[in-house]
Design a protein around this motif. Structure first.
Motif, PDB file in Angstrom:
ATOM      1  N   GLU A 157      41.440   0.084  83.111  1.00  0.00           N
ATOM      2  CA  GLU A 157      42.637   0.019  82.281  1.00  0.00           C
ATOM      3  C   GLU A 157      42.775   1.246  81.385  1.00  0.00           C
ATOM      4  O   GLU A 157      43.774   1.392  80.669  1.00  0.00           O
ATOM      5  N   TYR A 158      41.756   2.114  81.405  1.00  0.00           N
ATOM      6  CA  TYR A 158      41.776   3.337  80.609  1.00  0.00           C
ATOM      7  C   TYR A 158      41.529   4.533  81.517  1.00  0.00           C
ATOM      8  O   TYR A 158      40.818   4.431  82.524  1.00  0.00           O
ATOM      9  N   ALA A 159      42.080   5.666  81.148  1.00  0.00           N
ATOM     10  CA  ALA A 159      41.860   6.879  81.929  1.00  0.00           C
ATOM     11  C   ALA A 159      40.418   7.341  81.783  1.00  0.00           C
ATOM     12  O   ALA A 159      39.834   7.225  80.696  1.00  0.00           O
ATOM     13  N   PRO A 160      39.821   7.864  82.852  1.00  0.00           N
ATOM     14  CA  PRO A 160      38.469   8.418  82.748  1.00  0.00           C
ATOM     15  C   PRO A 160      38.491   9.732  81.983  1.00  0.00           C
ATOM     16  O   PRO A 160      39.537  10.385  81.871  1.00  0.00           O
ATOM     17  N   ASP A 161      37.333  10.135  81.471  1.00  0.00           N
ATOM     18  CA  ASP A 161      37.236  11.330  80.644  1.00  0.00           C
ATOM     19  C   ASP A 161      36.256  12.309  81.290  1.00  0.00           C
ATOM     20  O   ASP A 161      35.118  11.933  81.588  1.00  0.00           O
ATOM     21  N   PRO A 162      36.649  13.557  81.523  1.00  0.00           N
ATOM     22  CA  PRO A 162      35.716  14.526  82.124  1.00  0.00           C
ATOM     23  C   PRO A 162      34.477  14.726  81.254  1.00  0.00           C
ATOM     24  O   PRO A 162      34.529  14.597  80.026  1.00  0.00           O
ATOM     25  N   ASP A 163      33.370  15.050  81.903  1.00  0.00           N
ATOM     26  CA  ASP A 163      32.118  15.291  81.186  1.00  0.00           C
ATOM     27  C   ASP A 163      32.141  16.683  80.553  1.00  0.00           C
ATOM     28  O   ASP A 163      33.006  17.513  80.839  1.00  0.00           O
ATOM     29  N   THR A 164      31.158  16.926  79.684  1.00  0.00           N
ATOM     30  CA  THR A 164      31.095  18.171  78.917  1.00  0.00           C
ATOM     31  C   THR A 164      29.763  18.862  79.166  1.00  0.00           C
ATOM     32  O   THR A 164      28.724  18.211  79.237  1.00  0.00           O
ATOM     33  N   LEU A 165      29.796  20.190  79.272  1.00  0.00           N
ATOM     34  CA  LEU A 165      28.578  20.977  79.409  1.00  0.00           C
ATOM     35  C   LEU A 165      28.592  22.096  78.374  1.00  0.00           C
ATOM     36  O   LEU A 165      29.550  22.869  78.288  1.00  0.00           O
ATOM     37  N   TYR A 166      27.506  22.150  77.572  1.00  0.00           N
ATOM     38  CA  TYR A 166      27.345  23.185  76.569  1.00  0.00           C
ATOM     39  C   TYR A 166      26.218  24.130  76.971  1.00  0.00           C
ATOM     40  O   TYR A 166      25.108  23.684  77.270  1.00  0.00           O
ATOM     41  N   THR A 179      23.461  28.028  68.355  1.00  0.00           N
ATOM     42  CA  THR A 179      24.819  27.603  68.675  1.00  0.00           C
ATOM     43  C   THR A 179      24.967  27.401  70.179  1.00  0.00           C
ATOM     44  O   THR A 179      24.174  27.907  70.982  1.00  0.00           O
ATOM     45  N   PHE A 180      25.999  26.650  70.529  1.00  0.00           N
ATOM     46  CA  PHE A 180      26.306  26.365  71.927  1.00  0.00           C
ATOM     47  C   PHE A 180      27.756  26.755  72.222  1.00  0.00           C
ATOM     48  O   PHE A 180      28.605  26.754  71.324  1.00  0.00           O
ATOM     49  N   THR A 181      28.036  27.029  73.483  1.00  0.00           N
ATOM     50  CA  THR A 181      29.388  27.319  73.943  1.00  0.00           C
ATOM     51  C   THR A 181      29.779  26.301  75.004  1.00  0.00           C
ATOM     52  O   THR A 181      29.003  26.017  75.924  1.00  0.00           O
ATOM     53  N   ASP A 182      30.968  25.730  74.873  1.00  0.00           N
ATOM     54  CA  ASP A 182      31.466  24.773  75.853  1.00  0.00           C
ATOM     55  C   ASP A 182      31.830  25.522  77.136  1.00  0.00           C
ATOM     56  O   ASP A 182      32.761  26.334  77.156  1.00  0.00           O
ATOM     57  N   VAL A 183      31.067  25.258  78.208  1.00  0.00           N
ATOM     58  CA  VAL A 183      31.314  25.917  79.491  1.00  0.00           C
ATOM     59  C   VAL A 183      31.719  24.899  80.553  1.00  0.00           C
ATOM     60  O   VAL A 183      31.525  25.115  81.749  1.00  0.00           O
ATOM     61  N   SER A 184      32.294  23.788  80.124  1.00  0.00           N
ATOM     62  CA  SER A 184      32.647  22.711  81.048  1.00  0.00           C
ATOM     63  C   SER A 184      33.574  23.195  82.155  1.00  0.00           C
ATOM     64  O   SER A 184      33.389  22.850  83.329  1.00  0.00           O
ATOM     65  N   GLU A 185      34.556  23.991  81.795  1.00  0.00           N
ATOM     66  CA  GLU A 185      35.536  24.433  82.788  1.00  0.00           C
ATOM     67  C   GLU A 185      34.955  25.493  83.707  1.00  0.00           C
ATOM     68  O   GLU A 185      35.030  25.384  84.940  1.00  0.00           O
ATOM     69  N   GLU A 186      34.358  26.534  83.149  1.00  0.00           N
ATOM     70  CA  GLU A 186      33.878  27.634  83.990  1.00  0.00           C
ATOM     71  C   GLU A 186      32.688  27.238  84.850  1.00  0.00           C
ATOM     72  O   GLU A 186      32.445  27.834  85.911  1.00  0.00           O
ATOM     73  N   SER A 187      31.937  26.206  84.437  1.00  0.00           N
ATOM     74  CA  SER A 187      30.779  25.760  85.217  1.00  0.00           C
ATOM     75  C   SER A 187      31.166  24.831  86.355  1.00  0.00           C
ATOM     76  O   SER A 187      30.365  24.582  87.264  1.00  0.00           O
ATOM     77  N   GLY A 188      32.396  24.278  86.297  1.00  0.00           N
ATOM     78  CA  GLY A 188      32.830  23.324  87.316  1.00  0.00           C
ATOM     79  C   GLY A 188      32.633  21.876  86.926  1.00  0.00           C
ATOM     80  O   GLY A 188      33.047  20.970  87.663  1.00  0.00           O
ATOM     81  N   LEU A 192      27.391  13.892  91.791  1.00  0.00           N
ATOM     82  CA  LEU A 192      26.212  14.733  91.932  1.00  0.00           C
ATOM     83  C   LEU A 192      26.688  16.170  91.820  1.00  0.00           C
ATOM     84  O   LEU A 192      27.411  16.674  92.687  1.00  0.00           O
ATOM     85  N   TYR A 193      26.327  16.810  90.709  1.00  0.00           N
ATOM     86  CA  TYR A 193      26.681  18.207  90.499  1.00  0.00           C
ATOM     87  C   TYR A 193      25.517  19.075  90.977  1.00  0.00           C
ATOM     88  O   TYR A 193      24.429  19.020  90.404  1.00  0.00           O
ATOM     89  N   ARG A 194      25.756  19.875  92.016  1.00  0.00           N
ATOM     90  CA  ARG A 194      24.705  20.712  92.578  1.00  0.00           C
ATOM     91  C   ARG A 194      24.768  22.104  91.943  1.00  0.00           C
ATOM     92  O   ARG A 194      25.794  22.777  91.969  1.00  0.00           O
ATOM     93  N   ASN A 195      23.635  22.531  91.382  1.00  0.00           N
ATOM     94  CA  ASN A 195      23.528  23.806  90.662  1.00  0.00           C
ATOM     95  C   ASN A 195      23.295  24.939  91.664  1.00  0.00           C
ATOM     96  O   ASN A 195      22.422  24.835  92.538  1.00  0.00           O
ATOM     97  N   ASP A 196      24.034  26.037  91.494  1.00  0.00           N
ATOM     98  CA  ASP A 196      23.818  27.186  92.389  1.00  0.00           C
ATOM     99  C   ASP A 196      22.740  28.127  91.862  1.00  0.00           C
ATOM    100  O   ASP A 196      22.468  29.161  92.459  1.00  0.00           O
ATOM    101  N   GLY A 197      22.099  27.750  90.743  1.00  0.00           N
ATOM    102  CA  GLY A 197      21.024  28.541  90.174  1.00  0.00           C
ATOM    103  C   GLY A 197      21.444  29.392  88.996  1.00  0.00           C
ATOM    104  O   GLY A 197      20.603  29.887  88.244  1.00  0.00           O
ATOM    105  N   SER A 198      22.755  29.548  88.801  1.00  0.00           N
ATOM    106  CA  SER A 198      23.256  30.379  87.710  1.00  0.00           C
ATOM    107  C   SER A 198      23.969  29.570  86.638  1.00  0.00           C
ATOM    108  O   SER A 198      24.527  30.137  85.701  1.00  0.00           O
ATOM    109  N   GLY A 199      23.955  28.237  86.797  1.00  0.00           N
ATOM    110  CA  GLY A 199      24.680  27.396  85.853  1.00  0.00           C
ATOM    111  C   GLY A 199      26.078  27.050  86.307  1.00  0.00           C
ATOM    112  O   GLY A 199      26.849  26.463  85.556  1.00  0.00           O
TER     113      GLY A 199
END
Length: 563
Positions: free
Chosen positions: A222-231, A238-247, A282-289
């Motif tokens: 009944e609610y929209a799902p929310d994409p996950d976050t990667l810092y 400090t951390f940088t939000d790389v959710s979009e560029e990481s996939g 299942l998010y598969r890492n290519d070794g570079s993040g």
């Protein structure tokens, strides 16, 4: 969640279960129930009581609360316990806001409440938690994945913590949290942060629901799902939000539990997320993040029937000692908890039925779980925490109950499990509505104990009182060039023809954290021939000829354990 199982699926699963009940019963009766768990909550000194912030309005965030963390916050060699708590939701009043609680382990399964002294009594709505040394200073920090603002507590190294969320930039907005994990995505030696998110919830979108005239909770659909976050850790606090560029943010799911591990044995860390009522990720890492979505192709998105499940916990471990990490995910009632066997080459197979790893789970709502060798025979067993989400479920469903017995499945060593819950001590007879569970050796006696967070009640502390002559080994890692606690490092232990592998994980199960020290049961083998450690982004160290029955600390770059 009440819409998860259709009538057809209920019919199918009922008849599957009926056909398998005789096998599960036979297996359980044939298994030697040499595992004994004792409820020691009353004498532990733990006085915590959980609240989900409810007032009868049945907001969706109530029933997913909460996880816990077992971690050595003061570096004294034993695992302390941190419980997450809910907070008053709209319509709920509280004279004193409830908060999270930290209990120091004083040895012998005795604990002292040090919450105020440590400064970690967060009063937000707690859901998920992970511990990791993000600043590589030698002590474990805490990340809280809340409904609302998330919190990063930096460990000051003197028994206290400081809230550094704003400075670190990891508050993650006003969202509904789930599992969280520290991991090194790019092998640069510091820990990055994965944050799973559940639903896009607001009070305004809430409306009363009912089943057969009785109030029930809404379905996550009944609610929209929310994409996950990667810092990404910038190495300067400090951390940088790389959710979009990481996939990572390319797909949105109803995230619940998460676990990070090297599932394809290529030397980098991947991410598995249990999604409620939708395909697992299942998010598969290519070794570079950078990550690609591989759940569907790998065979872990759905169960063997091709159905999405109400997946809860996410755990991994090598249950059949073939050197590859398998995955176990818990689920909703009328759905079996699922065991995905790693077939290598990037593929998994749902072996729940043939392995009997779903025994006793069909009629229950299953939450926290993990692989652990409770009897130290060299084979990892499965513990599952159970409990319904509706406190009035008995009024409209005579097949279920709010309070449920937890489950212990013993690994028989032939690829199959047997349900020994009724024969493994009075600790398995406790019936509450459980959520997060943590597994570790709390009294440092060489076997795995259990801590369970129960919704709206006191927790359950289970001491392992199993009696056998089996040997064990525990391993603690110390990174030098790589991250301090060796998170993501692969450890292979060989003893007398038995070879086992494990990894150091930060964040696992149902929105919980535990198991930073690795535990290996050895059966009758009293010496270890070889320990091989493959560090994330580093080299490989080998240590040979170690006696069993001890905790060894292995520092990166050393050929001998620390004295």
């Amino acid at each position: 969640m009440m819409t998860k199982a259709t009538g057809l699926r209920r019919w199918f699963l009922f008849h599957c279960a009926a056909g398998l009940t005789w096998m599960w019963t036979l297996s359980a009766s044939c298994a030697q129930a040499a595992i004994k768990l004792t409820d020691v909550t009353a004498e532990s000194g733990i006085t915590f009581k959980h609240t989900d912030g409810s007032s009868g309005r049945r907001y969706i965030v109530e029933y997913v609360c909460a996880g816990l963390a077992l971690f050595d916050y003061d570096g004294d060699g034993d695992e302390d316990v941190y419980f997450l708590n809910g907070a008053p939701l709209r319509g709920t009043m509280a004279e004193t806001p409830p908060g999270n609680a930290l209990f120091r382990n004083d040895g012998g399964l005795k604990f002292t409440d040090v919450t105020e002294d440590a400064g970690v009594r967060d009063t937000g709505f707690g859901l998920g938690v992970a511990a990791g040394d993000y600043d590589n200073d030698g002590d474990l920090d805490l990340y809280l994945n809340n409904y609302g603002r998330n919190v990063l507590y930096q460990n000051n190294g003197n028994g206290t913590f400081t809230d550094v969320t704003r400075k670190a930039g990891v508050g993650n907005g006003n969202r509904v949290g789930a599992g969280a994990s520290f991991l090194d995505i790019d092998k640069d030696g510091d820990l990055d942060l994965f944050v799973a998110n559940y639903v896009k919830f607001s009070y305004d979108s809430h409306a009363p629901r009912a089943t057969r005239g009785f109030p029930t909770y809404p379905s996550p659909m009944e609610y929209a799902p929310d994409p996950d976050t990667l810092y990404r850790n910038d190495g300067s606090g400090t951390f940088t939000d790389v959710s979009e560029e990481s996939g990572i943010s390319a797909s949105a799911g109803w995230g619940m539990g998460s676990v990070c591990g090297d599932f394809d044995n290529d030397g980098d860390t991947d991410i598995f997320v249990s999604n409620d009522v939708a395909a697992n990720f299942l998010y598969r890492n290519d070794g570079s993040g950078k990550f690609e979505s591989a759940g569907l192709m790998a065979g872990v998105a759905y169960d063997f029937r091709g159905n999405a499940q109400g997946s809860m916990a996410a755990v991994c471990g090598d249950y059949n000692n073939d050197g590859w990490l398998d995955i176990y995910a818990t689920s909703y009632q009328q759905e079996l908890a699922v065991l995905y066997k790693n077939l290598r080459d990037g593929f998994f197979q749902d072996v729940t039925l043939v392995s009997q790893a779903g025994a006793a789970t069909l009629g229950k709502v299953t939450w926290g779980a993990d692989f652990a060798d409770f009897d130290n025979d060299g084979n990892r067993d499965i513990f599952v925490a159970c409990g319904h989400l509706d406190d009035n479920v008995e009024r409209f469903d005579d097949t279920s109950s709010y309070h449920q017995q937890n489950i212990l499945l013993v690994n028989k060593g032939d690829g199959k499990f047997a349900n020994i819950s009724d024969d493994s001590g009075e600790g398995l007879k406790v019936k509450l509505s459980s959520r997060g569970a943590g597994l570790d050796d709390l009294d440092n006696d060489g076997d795995i104990d259990v801590v369970i967070l129960n919704s709206r009640r006191e927790p359950t502390i289970l001491r392992n009182d199993s009696t056998n002559e089996n040997h064990w080994l525990q391993i603690r890692l110390r990174g030098v060039k790589t991250n301090r606690d060796g998170v993501g490092a692969r450890v292979k232990v060989t003893a007398g023809g038995l070879t086992q592998v494990d990894e150091v994980h930060s964040g696992r199960g149902y929105q919980s954290h535990y198991g930073t020290r690795l535990h290996f049961g050895l059966g009758k083998r009293d010496r270890i021939d070889r320990i091989e450690v493959r560090w994330i982004g580093g080299g490989t160290d080998v240590i040979e000829n170690i006696r069993a029955g001890q905790l060894v600390t292995i520092t990166e770059g050393s050929s001998e354990p620390d004295k």
